[in-house]
Scaffold this motif. Structure first.
Motif, short mmCIF file in Angstrom:
data_model
loop_
_atom_site.label_atom_id
_atom_site.label_comp_id
_atom_site.label_asym_id
_atom_site.label_seq_id
_atom_site.Cartn_x
_atom_site.Cartn_y
_atom_site.Cartn_z
N PRO A 45 0.82 -1.21 0.00
CA PRO A 45 0.00 0.00 0.00
C PRO A 45 0.86 1.26 0.00
O PRO A 45 2.00 1.25 0.47
N VAL A 46 0.27 2.36 -0.55
CA VAL A 46 1.04 3.59 -0.73
C VAL A 46 1.60 4.11 0.59
O VAL A 46 2.77 4.49 0.69
N SER A 47 0.74 4.10 1.62
CA SER A 47 1.19 4.70 2.88
C SER A 47 2.35 3.91 3.47
O SER A 47 3.24 4.47 4.10
N GLY A 60 -1.55 10.59 7.03
CA GLY A 60 -2.82 11.22 6.65
C GLY A 60 -3.50 10.51 5.50
O GLY A 60 -4.61 10.85 5.13
N TYR A 61 -2.81 9.53 4.90
CA TYR A 61 -3.39 8.89 3.71
C TYR A 61 -4.51 7.93 4.09
O TYR A 61 -4.37 7.13 5.01
N VAL A 62 -5.62 8.08 3.40
CA VAL A 62 -6.74 7.17 3.58
C VAL A 62 -6.86 6.35 2.31
O VAL A 62 -6.71 6.90 1.21
N THR A 63 -7.12 5.04 2.43
CA THR A 63 -7.14 4.15 1.26
C THR A 63 -8.03 4.71 0.15
O THR A 63 -9.20 5.04 0.38
N GLY A 64 -7.45 4.84 -1.04
CA GLY A 64 -8.22 5.30 -2.18
C GLY A 64 -8.49 6.79 -2.20
O GLY A 64 -9.21 7.27 -3.07
N GLY A 65 -7.92 7.54 -1.26
CA GLY A 65 -8.21 8.97 -1.19
C GLY A 65 -7.45 9.77 -2.22
O GLY A 65 -6.42 9.32 -2.74
N ALA A 105 -15.95 11.91 1.51
CA ALA A 105 -15.84 10.46 1.36
C ALA A 105 -14.64 10.04 0.53
O ALA A 105 -14.24 8.89 0.58
N ASN A 106 -14.07 10.98 -0.27
CA ASN A 106 -13.03 10.56 -1.21
C ASN A 106 -11.67 11.21 -1.00
O ASN A 106 -10.71 10.81 -1.65
N ALA A 107 -11.59 12.23 -0.15
CA ALA A 107 -10.31 12.93 -0.01
C ALA A 107 -9.51 12.33 1.14
O ALA A 107 -10.04 11.66 2.01
N VAL A 108 -8.18 12.57 1.11
CA VAL A 108 -7.36 12.14 2.24
C VAL A 108 -7.53 13.14 3.38
O VAL A 108 -8.13 14.20 3.22
N ASP A 109 -6.99 12.77 4.55
CA ASP A 109 -7.09 13.63 5.73
C ASP A 109 -6.26 14.90 5.51
O ASP A 109 -5.05 14.81 5.31
#
Lengths: 122, 229
Positions: free
Chosen positions: A4-6, A52-57, A73-77
């Protein structure tokens, strides 16, 4: 998809921190120590953004691709990003002050070797 | 011996970080505060870039403190490096070789573009990635190129400090204006919100962004110029 990216970002950031710590501990030249310090700084910024990364954000900027309604619903933190801007400025300030102290030390001692600076002021 | 201790310390840090990375699982949900920001910044502040909205309005006081830190750094570097000017000037003039023709001509072509890009980044802070700090840093990098390409050029410190102080005073006055006509210190509702997503929208955010950009650009230029020995 693999890692995963994070996770990749976290590993990169922590590696940068380790390189910086090694630079500070192993080198005796003040300029290299300052470079090590900047590396630690950068590594910490990368780690902070990674948390701060949220999956798929996606980036928290509203445009054609990210509507006002689905931003939540779609952006990262966005909070770690905002904090990192502050941290970068503070890191820059600390580096600038360290560099000017290094210049003054060189003026006084004519060397940047930290082992040559042994006298304590008080 | 020293080397062994250093390796040991780095290894211990590595073990600690390894544990952190292994225990970390990617977040699936946003915190309530993040969701609040993500919905309220576009709706209430009219700024498409949520990070800029947080930085300039919700955490505006923090940003003001940050600018104060930068100001103190510029002052401290001035105190540390400014005192022995004559001696410095003597040493720098002796190693007479200037920059190559490539650097000088390249700088003449690229410099206006760098400053233009800095202004663009500053003014689009509320629309896309960018803002006052970032744009100010771009402008300062242009000043750095100027110093490298034309070592004889002198920066007017008086002009820069007056510009910077004026920008700072205006920034604080906008903040105080927020107490009087809007909801609190540094509230961006002192100006109308305008049409969402246009250059002149989002209340006072573009204005504050521009002031921040001017202030940061001037401060970083002064700091960079101080390091030129």
């Amino acid at each position: 998809m693999g890692l995963p990216v994070s996770q990749i970002l976290l590993v990169t950031g922590f590696l940068l921190i380790l390189i910086g710590i090694w630079g500070i501990l192993a080198h005796r030249n003040i300029l290299r120590i300052i470079i090590g310090f900047s590396l630690i700084d950068t590594g910490i910024h990368v780690v902070m953004v990674a948390t701060g990364y949220v999956t798929g954000g996606t980036a928290p900027i509203i445009d054609a691709a990210l509507g006002k309604a689905d931003a939540a619903a779609n952006a990262v933190d966005p909070i770690p990003s905002a904090l990192v801007v502050t941290a970068i400025v503070i890191g820059f300030s600390v580096t600038a002050i360290m560099l000017s102290f290094a210049i003054r030390l060189y003026d006084a001692k004519k060397t940047l070797d930290i082992d040559a600076i042994t006298d304590s002021k008080w | 011996m020293k080397r062994v201790c250093a390796i040991l310390a780095v290894l211990m840090f590595a073990a600690m970080f390894l544990g952190l990375v292994q225990a970390y699982s990617e977040r699936q949900a946003r915190s309530p505060l993040a969701e609040y920001y993500l919905t309220q910044v576009p709706r209430e502040l009219g700024a498409p870039n949520v990070v800029t909205g947080i930085l300039i309005t919700y955490r505006g006081f923090d940003t003001l403190g940050e600018v104060a830190v930068l100001f103190m750094v510029a002052a401290a570097v001035g105190v540390l490096l400014g005192s022995k000017k004559e001696q410095r000037a003597k040493t720098s003039s002796t190693d007479g070789k200037g920059p190559s023709e490539l650097v000088r001509t390249g700088a003449e072509v690229i410099l206006p573009l760098i400053f233009l890009f800095g202004a663009y980044v500053i003014m689009n802070g509320h629309l896309s990635a960018g803002g006052g700090f970032q744009g100010g840093a771009v402008v300062a990098s242009g000043v750095m190129l100027l110093i490298l390409a034309m070592p004889a050029s002198k920066l007017d410190h008086g002009f820069l400090s007056v510009t910077e102080s004026l920008a700072g005073v205006l920034y604080v006055s906008i903040g105080i204006l927020g107490i009087i006509i809007a909801d609190g210190f540094l509230d961006s509702h002192v100006l109308p919100l305008g049409k969402f997503g246009t250059l002149l929208s989002a209340g006072a955010i573009p204005l504050i962004s521009a002031l921040l950009g001017i202030k940061v650009g001037a401060e970083l230029s002064v700091v960079i110029d101080r390091f030129r020995s």
